[in-house]
Design a protein around this motif. Structure first.
Motif, PDB file in Angstrom:
ATOM      1  N   UNK A 275       0.832  -1.214   0.000  1.00 44.96           N
ATOM      2  CA  UNK A 275       0.000   0.000   0.000  1.00 44.96           C
ATOM      3  C   UNK A 275       0.863   1.260   0.000  1.00 44.96           C
ATOM      4  N   UNK A 276       1.918   1.261   0.800  1.00 42.01           N
ATOM      5  CA  UNK A 276       2.688   2.491   1.040  1.00 42.01           C
ATOM      6  C   UNK A 276       4.104   2.480   0.478  1.00 42.01           C
ATOM      7  N   UNK A 277       4.565   1.359  -0.030  1.00 41.03           N
ATOM      8  CA  UNK A 277       5.949   1.241  -0.471  1.00 41.03           C
ATOM      9  C   UNK A 277       6.842   0.835   0.695  1.00 41.03           C
ATOM     10  N   UNK A 278       8.092   0.601   0.394  1.00 36.21           N
ATOM     11  CA  UNK A 278       9.053   0.226   1.434  1.00 36.21           C
ATOM     12  C   UNK A 278       9.420   1.456   2.245  1.00 36.21           C
ATOM     13  N   UNK A 279       9.350   1.355   3.560  1.00 32.60           N
ATOM     14  CA  UNK A 279       9.678   2.530   4.385  1.00 32.60           C
ATOM     15  C   UNK A 279      11.177   2.737   4.514  1.00 32.60           C
ATOM     16  N   UNK A 280      11.554   3.980   4.753  1.00 33.84           N
ATOM     17  CA  UNK A 280      12.959   4.309   5.011  1.00 33.84           C
ATOM     18  C   UNK A 280      13.384   3.838   6.398  1.00 33.84           C
ATOM     19  N   UNK A 281      12.431   3.892   7.337  1.00 30.95           N
ATOM     20  CA  UNK A 281      12.711   3.514   8.719  1.00 30.95           C
ATOM     21  C   UNK A 281      11.792   2.357   9.106  1.00 30.95           C
ATOM     22  N   UNK A 282      12.068   1.699  10.206  1.00 29.89           N
ATOM     23  CA  UNK A 282      11.297   0.532  10.623  1.00 29.89           C
ATOM     24  C   UNK A 282       9.968   0.862  11.303  1.00 29.89           C
ATOM     25  N   UNK A 283       9.813   2.082  11.783  1.00 29.45           N
ATOM     26  CA  UNK A 283       8.617   2.416  12.550  1.00 29.45           C
ATOM     27  C   UNK A 283       7.307   2.120  11.818  1.00 29.45           C
ATOM     28  N   UNK A 284       7.160   2.465  10.532  1.00 30.11           N
ATOM     29  CA  UNK A 284       5.897   2.145   9.860  1.00 30.11           C
ATOM     30  C   UNK A 284       5.603   0.637   9.831  1.00 30.11           C
ATOM     31  N   UNK A 285       6.627  -0.175   9.656  1.00 32.51           N
ATOM     32  CA  UNK A 285       6.427  -1.625   9.699  1.00 32.51           C
ATOM     33  C   UNK A 285       6.023  -2.072  11.102  1.00 32.51           C
ATOM     34  N   UNK A 286       6.650  -1.503  12.117  1.00 33.32           N
ATOM     35  CA  UNK A 286       6.319  -1.869  13.495  1.00 33.32           C
ATOM     36  C   UNK A 286       4.861  -1.542  13.803  1.00 33.32           C
ATOM     37  N   UNK A 287       4.424  -0.352  13.403  1.00 30.90           N
ATOM     38  CA  UNK A 287       3.022   0.044  13.634  1.00 30.90           C
ATOM     39  C   UNK A 287       2.089  -0.897  12.875  1.00 30.90           C
ATOM     40  N   UNK A 288       2.409  -1.172  11.610  1.00 26.72           N
ATOM     41  CA  UNK A 288       1.552  -2.045  10.791  1.00 26.72           C
ATOM     42  C   UNK A 288       1.457  -3.445  11.375  1.00 26.72           C
ATOM     43  N   UNK A 289       2.537  -3.917  11.975  1.00 30.88           N
ATOM     44  CA  UNK A 289       2.567  -5.269  12.528  1.00 30.88           C
ATOM     45  C   UNK A 289       2.111  -5.317  13.980  1.00 30.88           C
ATOM     46  N   UNK A 290       1.852  -4.152  14.575  1.00 31.46           N
ATOM     47  CA  UNK A 290       1.429  -4.123  15.973  1.00 31.46           C
ATOM     48  C   UNK A 290       2.532  -4.581  16.916  1.00 31.46           C
ATOM     49  N   UNK A 291       3.751  -4.177  16.614  1.00 27.09           N
ATOM     50  CA  UNK A 291       4.889  -4.583  17.429  1.00 27.09           C
ATOM     51  C   UNK A 291       5.851  -3.408  17.554  1.00 27.09           C
ATOM     52  N   UNK A 292       7.040  -3.679  18.016  1.00 23.28           N
ATOM     53  CA  UNK A 292       8.048  -2.625  18.173  1.00 23.28           C
ATOM     54  C   UNK A 292       9.183  -2.842  17.176  1.00 23.28           C
ATOM     55  N   UNK A 293       9.955  -1.795  16.966  1.00 23.30           N
ATOM     56  CA  UNK A 293      11.112  -1.940  16.091  1.00 23.30           C
ATOM     57  C   UNK A 293      12.113  -2.930  16.690  1.00 23.30           C
ATOM     58  N   UNK A 294      12.194  -2.960  18.009  1.00 24.99           N
ATOM     59  CA  UNK A 294      13.078  -3.916  18.678  1.00 24.99           C
ATOM     60  C   UNK A 294      12.687  -5.352  18.340  1.00 24.99           C
ATOM     61  N   UNK A 295      11.385  -5.626  18.282  1.00 27.73           N
ATOM     62  CA  UNK A 295      10.935  -6.974  17.938  1.00 27.73           C
ATOM     63  C   UNK A 295      11.166  -7.279  16.460  1.00 27.73           C
ATOM     64  N   UNK A 296      11.087  -6.267  15.612  1.00 27.48           N
ATOM     65  CA  UNK A 296      11.402  -6.493  14.204  1.00 27.48           C
ATOM     66  C   UNK A 296      12.868  -6.926  14.065  1.00 27.48           C
ATOM     67  N   UNK A 297      13.749  -6.248  14.776  1.00 30.76           N
ATOM     68  CA  UNK A 297      15.171  -6.599  14.735  1.00 30.76           C
ATOM     69  C   UNK A 297      15.395  -7.985  15.353  1.00 30.76           C
ATOM     70  N   UNK A 298      14.683  -8.293  16.424  1.00 38.04           N
ATOM     71  CA  UNK A 298      14.791  -9.613  17.055  1.00 38.04           C
ATOM     72  C   UNK A 298      14.464 -10.713  16.037  1.00 38.04           C
ATOM     73  N   UNK A 299      13.386 -10.523  15.304  1.00 42.36           N
ATOM     74  CA  UNK A 299      12.936 -11.560  14.370  1.00 42.36           C
ATOM     75  C   UNK A 299      13.699 -11.571  13.048  1.00 42.36           C
ATOM     76  N   UNK A 300      14.171 -10.402  12.580  1.00 44.02           N
ATOM     77  CA  UNK A 300      14.750 -10.325  11.234  1.00 44.02           C
ATOM     78  C   UNK A 300      16.221  -9.896  11.218  1.00 44.02           C
ATOM     79  N   UNK A 301      16.773  -9.563  12.352  1.00 50.33           N
ATOM     80  CA  UNK A 301      18.193  -9.206  12.529  1.00 50.33           C
ATOM     81  C   UNK A 301      18.553  -7.801  12.047  1.00 50.33           C
ATOM     82  N   UNK A 302      18.197  -7.440  10.801  1.00 50.19           N
ATOM     83  CA  UNK A 302      18.536  -6.113  10.293  1.00 50.19           C
ATOM     84  C   UNK A 302      17.363  -5.562   9.472  1.00 50.19           C
TER      85      UNK A 302
END
Length: 183
Positions: free
Chosen positions: A23-50
């Motif tokens: 819908x929005x394209x790839x974000x420059x920062x992780x925050x939009x993904x964290x909001x969309x996934x209902x999680x935190x950027x820390x958890x995104x890094x935990x699950x995906x490393x980078x």
């Protein structure tokens, strides 16, 4: 002791990231993904490393969705002339359901995208050659698969660049007419 990985959570997060990116394209920062996934950027890094690893996996899953969706659209149907199948596929691929894929992967063809998916330009062309040849085989002209793919890709680029839906759709209809009896 560390936490046990939870693949179902990772999978749910990845699906949410793909939905957001379409819908929005790839974000420059992780925050939009964290909001969309209902999680935190820390958890995104935990699950995906980078960040780049998450972006690569997001693109990979989105590409699988696109190949499944477009592949079904382009598959020959018994008793249906292939140009009719192509017409239906064209309208679905360039319509509301298909445009997010076209936009996402159109941007990826730019130089910046090649860093995330080296070889994407080549792959995004060659992975459609076999389905196009199979479709064209249904009307006895498998050798035209490359031509059909080139016309579709060119018209999609034209549509993405100009937004002139009416003109581009008419050009596609004109092309279909060159393939023979279109109903």
């Amino acid at each position: 002791m560390g936490r046990q990985r939870q693949p179902e959570i990772r999978d749910r997060i990845l699906d949410a990231c793909v939905d957001h990116a379409l819908v929005h394209g790839l974000p420059e920062r992780l925050e939009p993904f964290a909001v969309a996934a209902g999680t935190s950027t820390r958890m995104l890094i935990y699950h995906f490393k980078t960040r780049d690893a998450l972006l690569r996996e997001t693109l990979g899953r989105a590409r699988r969705r696109q190949r499944d969706y477009f592949g079904d659209l382009l598959a020959p149907r018994p008793g249906e002339p292939y140009p009719v199948t192509l017409r239906r596929a064209w309208h679905a691929m360039t319509g509301p359901a298909g445009r997010p894929f076209l936009s996402m992967f159109g941007r990826l063809r730019e130089d910046a995208g090649e860093k995330l998916w080296p070889g994407f330009r080549r792959e995004s062309t060659t992975d459609w050659l076999r389905p196009m040849a199979e479709g064209m085989r249904s009307i006895g002209r498998p050798e035209l698969g490359t031509l059909v793919l080139a016309v579709i890709r060119g018209l999609i680029l034209d549509l993405e660049s100009t937004g002139d839906v009416e003109r581009v759709n008419q050009a596609f209809e004109d092309f279909l007419a060159t393939l023979g009896d279109v109903r």
